[in-house]
Scaffold this active site. Structure first.
Site, PDB file in Angstrom:
ATOM      1  N   TYR A  76       0.842  -1.201   0.000  1.00 13.49           N
ATOM      2  CA  TYR A  76       0.000   0.000   0.000  1.00 13.49           C
ATOM      3  C   TYR A  76       0.871   1.241   0.000  1.00 13.49           C
ATOM      4  O   TYR A  76       0.584   2.221  -0.684  1.00 13.49           O
ATOM      5  CB  TYR A  76      -0.927   0.009   1.231  1.00 13.49           C
ATOM      6  N   PHE A 128      -7.446  20.895 -24.770  1.00 11.56           N
ATOM      7  CA  PHE A 128      -7.771  19.478 -24.831  1.00 11.56           C
ATOM      8  C   PHE A 128      -9.011  19.277 -23.957  1.00 11.56           C
ATOM      9  O   PHE A 128      -9.173  19.936 -22.934  1.00 11.56           O
ATOM     10  CB  PHE A 128      -6.623  18.560 -24.398  1.00 11.56           C
ATOM     11  N   THR A 129      -9.871  18.337 -24.353  1.00 10.97           N
ATOM     12  CA  THR A 129     -11.193  18.186 -23.737  1.00 10.97           C
ATOM     13  C   THR A 129     -11.141  18.105 -22.197  1.00 10.97           C
ATOM     14  O   THR A 129     -11.726  18.941 -21.509  1.00 10.97           O
ATOM     15  CB  THR A 129     -11.870  16.920 -24.297  1.00 10.97           C
ATOM     16  N   ASP A 219       1.601  19.900 -20.740  1.00 12.02           N
ATOM     17  CA  ASP A 219       0.905  18.639 -21.007  1.00 12.02           C
ATOM     18  C   ASP A 219       1.851  17.806 -21.872  1.00 12.02           C
ATOM     19  O   ASP A 219       1.976  18.014 -23.079  1.00 12.02           O
ATOM     20  CB  ASP A 219      -0.424  18.884 -21.720  1.00 12.02           C
ATOM     21  N   LYS A 262      -0.106   7.154 -23.584  1.00 16.08           N
ATOM     22  CA  LYS A 262       0.293   7.463 -24.965  1.00 16.08           C
ATOM     23  C   LYS A 262       1.785   7.184 -25.120  1.00 16.08           C
ATOM     24  O   LYS A 262       2.193   6.034 -25.261  1.00 16.08           O
ATOM     25  CB  LYS A 262      -0.030   8.924 -25.283  1.00 16.08           C
ATOM     26  N   ARG A 386     -13.439  14.731 -33.909  1.00 13.65           N
ATOM     27  CA  ARG A 386     -12.774  15.802 -33.171  1.00 13.65           C
ATOM     28  C   ARG A 386     -13.238  17.108 -33.794  1.00 13.65           C
ATOM     29  O   ARG A 386     -12.554  17.750 -34.566  1.00 13.65           O
ATOM     30  CB  ARG A 386     -11.245  15.682 -33.227  1.00 13.65           C
ATOM     31  N   PHE A 452     -19.002  14.041 -26.085  1.00 11.57           N
ATOM     32  CA  PHE A 452     -18.626  13.178 -27.219  1.00 11.57           C
ATOM     33  C   PHE A 452     -18.525  11.706 -26.841  1.00 11.57           C
ATOM     34  O   PHE A 452     -18.728  10.835 -27.680  1.00 11.57           O
ATOM     35  CB  PHE A 452     -17.304  13.654 -27.842  1.00 11.57           C
TER      36      PHE A 452
HETATM   37  N1  F0G Z   1      -3.841  15.556 -22.582  1.00 10.56           N
HETATM   38  C1  F0G Z   1      -3.829  15.142 -23.855  1.00 10.56           C
HETATM   39  C2  F0G Z   1      -3.077  15.914 -24.869  1.00 10.56           C
HETATM   40  C3  F0G Z   1      -4.509  13.979 -24.203  1.00 10.56           C
HETATM   41  O1  F0G Z   1      -4.476  13.568 -25.457  1.00 10.56           O
HETATM   42  C4  F0G Z   1      -5.210  13.259 -23.207  1.00 10.56           C
HETATM   43  C5  F0G Z   1      -5.961  12.069 -23.536  1.00 10.56           C
HETATM   44  C6  F0G Z   1      -5.203  13.746 -21.902  1.00 10.56           C
HETATM   45  C7  F0G Z   1      -4.495  14.892 -21.621  1.00 10.56           C
HETATM   46  C8  F0G Z   1      -5.951  13.066 -20.786  1.00 10.56           C
HETATM   47  O2  F0G Z   1      -5.321  11.915 -20.431  1.00 10.56           O
HETATM   48  O3  F0G Z   1      -6.974  10.124 -21.024  1.00 10.56           O
HETATM   49  O4  F0G Z   1      -5.028   9.680 -19.527  1.00 10.56           O
HETATM   50  O5  F0G Z   1      -6.924  11.038 -18.729  1.00 10.56           O
HETATM   51  N2  F0G Z   1      -6.260  11.773 -24.706  1.00 10.56           N
HETATM   52  C9  F0G Z   1      -6.928  10.593 -25.169  1.00 10.56           C
HETATM   53  C10 F0G Z   1      -7.142  10.711 -26.648  1.00 10.56           C
HETATM   54  C11 F0G Z   1      -8.140  10.216 -24.416  1.00 10.56           C
HETATM   55  O6  F0G Z   1      -7.824   9.849 -27.188  1.00 10.56           O
HETATM   56  O7  F0G Z   1      -6.603  11.622 -27.271  1.00 10.56           O
HETATM   57  P1  F0G Z   1      -6.114  10.617 -19.894  1.00 10.56           P
END
Ligand code: F0G
Length: 462
Positions: A76, A128-129, A219, A262, A386, A452
């Site tokens: 833990y 980014f979303t 990021d 990624k 997108r 989305f």
């Molecule tokens: N920042 C970027 C540039 C991303 O592409 C993503 C995730 C995140 C942050 C968030 O990270 O998913 O680990 O919580 N991108 C994925 C995509 C979901 O399909 O582009 P996460």
């Protein structure tokens, strides 16, 4: 036959295990798409042939990483794998303090809560979303300060991820530097098509923000791919290794959020890394509320081990050249077939310009969502919208209408072959041939956050 003029890239690995895929019929795909409400996120993976939905968590781990899983120290507190990860982050990226999180958005939540106060402005190189949503939920307002070229799919500027310092200066003049806790700077800007920022631009940003006491939060989800483009395109970096360039990028920022799903080729994992002790102390405290103890942050020990190994593999020149080489291979095929794509070709996928592909479909009828559905129906290839659906609504409820209305063909790392890329390009070209017959969609269900992922659609029939 002509003689070769260069050595091509090729995969710096061989295949040891394979996963069999299900081939579907047009009738099966039609049924599956209807059940999924014309949203590729709602398809069952079993009904997909080539899955280009995302490059997130979908990579193939190496035998070294799989062995690492067996070395998980599932304590833990104080797991050995945490210390290995911390050491790796310090060595490869140079950030001092590490807080692991279950994935990128866990880190975004924590840093937004710590640094953003209600009413603050958070400038960034395109949104980014999840990142923007966490900034908004913390009371901030995101302002896009990416260069104008990034919004033009045809513009071939080599560093379309760059920040327009005049746009930043306008915000500083209007709101004052005190209202700007940090610049949210992404490498390999996802929503712009995987476009890189140059080191020259980043150095200028660093000088400017330092003068005004503004932090840069990086990021770094796809930092190694950005480093590849710097090596290929930026003067003075052609002889530097990916590892050296990655370290230099990180050294110009104050902290970073990472989705290790990624670049770092793991199926789950992420982290927040910072250089300021004060921020670290707060993050280490907050992580126990949202993720787990500060030495595991929602991950198993084995996940942290695979991540530490993956980080090291991700900065290998051979790896990154083959990875981006495959993306470029697909992009060039698409261009040959006359399919309109975002140029230059980015690092993690091909972004098809749905506005150009389906010019007769207005943005309110979701051209990119429509196109992603049509490509699946044609061949079982899964891609992602997108555009206006992903952009969602502003805190005041109005729709965001992004200039870019794209379908993303995201390439998982080390998973598909060149022949798969051929099939993808051919299917897209076939849909392109019959584009005039394609009709748009209407949204029949809209979730409140990140719509989305779960929105549902119906075909417009008239
Ligand atoms: N920042 C970027 C540039 C991303 O592409 C993503 C995730 C995140 C942050 C968030 O990270 O998913 O680990 O919580 N991108 C994925 C995509 C979901 O399909 O582009 P996460």
């Amino acid at each position: 036959m002509s003689k070769p003029t260069k050595h091509s890239w090729a995969e710096p690995y061989k295949i040891k295990m394979v996963e069999l895929l299900k081939m579907t019929t047009p009738a099966q795909r039609k049924k599956a798409m209807k059940e999924a409400g014309f949203n590729t996120f709602l398809l069952r993976s079993e009904d997909v042939y080539i899955d280009l939905l995302t490059d997130s968590g979908t990579g193939a781990m190496s035998d070294q990483q799989w062995s690492g899983l067996m070395m998980g120290d599932e304590a833990y507190a104080g797991s050995r794998n945490f210390y290995h990860l911390e050491e790796t982050v310090r060595e490869i990226y140079g950030y001092k303090y590490l807080v692991p999180t279950h994935q990128g958005r866990g880190a975004e939540n924590i840093i937004s809560k710590i640094l953003i106060k209600p009413g603050d402005i958070v400038p960034g190189n395109m949104y980014f979303t999840t990142t923007r949503l966490h900034q908004e939920l913390a009371g901030g307002r995101f302002e896009d300060i990416i260069i104008d070229e990034a919004h033009d799919p045809e513009n071939e500027f080599p560093f379309k991820g760059n920040i327009d310092l005049n746009k930043l200066e306008k915000l500083v003049k209007k709101y004052g530097a005190k209202k700007i806790p940090y610049v949210s700077m992404a490498t390999s800007v996802n929503m712009a098509g995987g476009q890189p920022i140059s080191l020259k631009n980043l150095k200028e940003l660093r000088a400017y923000t330092k003068k005004h006491g503004i932090r840069i939060i990086h990021d770094m989800t796809r930092v190694a791919e950005n480093a590849h483009f710097i090596q290929q395109r930026e003067k003075g970096y052609e002889h530097k290794t990916i590892r050296e360039i990655v370290k230099e990028i990180c050294s110009l920022t104050n902290g970073a959020t990472m989705s290790a799903k990624k670049d770092a080729i793991v199926n789950i994992g992420g982290f927040l890394a910072v250089n300021d002790w004060d921020v670290f102390e707060e993050a280490r405290n907050l992580v126990v509320v949202y993720e787990g103890l500060h030495t595991y942050g929602g991950l198993a020990g084995r996940d942290m081990e695979a991540m530490a190994i993956g980080i090291r593999e991700s900065v290998s020149d051979a790896h990154i050249h083959a990875r981006v080489g495959q993306v470029i291979y697909l992009g060039e095929k698409m261009i040959e077939y006359g399919v309109p794509i975002v140029k230059p070709i980015g690092g993690h996928g091909i972004f098809v310009d749905a506005k150009k592909f389906l010019p007769h479909i207005p943005q309110d009828h979701f051209p990119a969502q429509t196109l992603a559905a049509e490509i699946y129906l044609d061949s079982g290839v899964r891609t992602m919208e997108r555009g206006v659906v992903s952009a969602g609504r502003k805190p005041n409820g109005e729709n965001y209408y992004p200039k870019l209305e794209l379908v993303r063909f995201t390439i998982p790392r080390r998973v598909y072959t060149q022949a798969h890329m051929d099939v993808v390009a051919e299917s897209t070209a076939m849909v392109f041939e019959k584009r005039n017959k394609i009709k748009g969609l209407k949204m029949i269900y809209e979730p409140k956050y990140l719509r989305f992922f779960q929105a549902r659609f119906e075909r417009i029939t008239d």
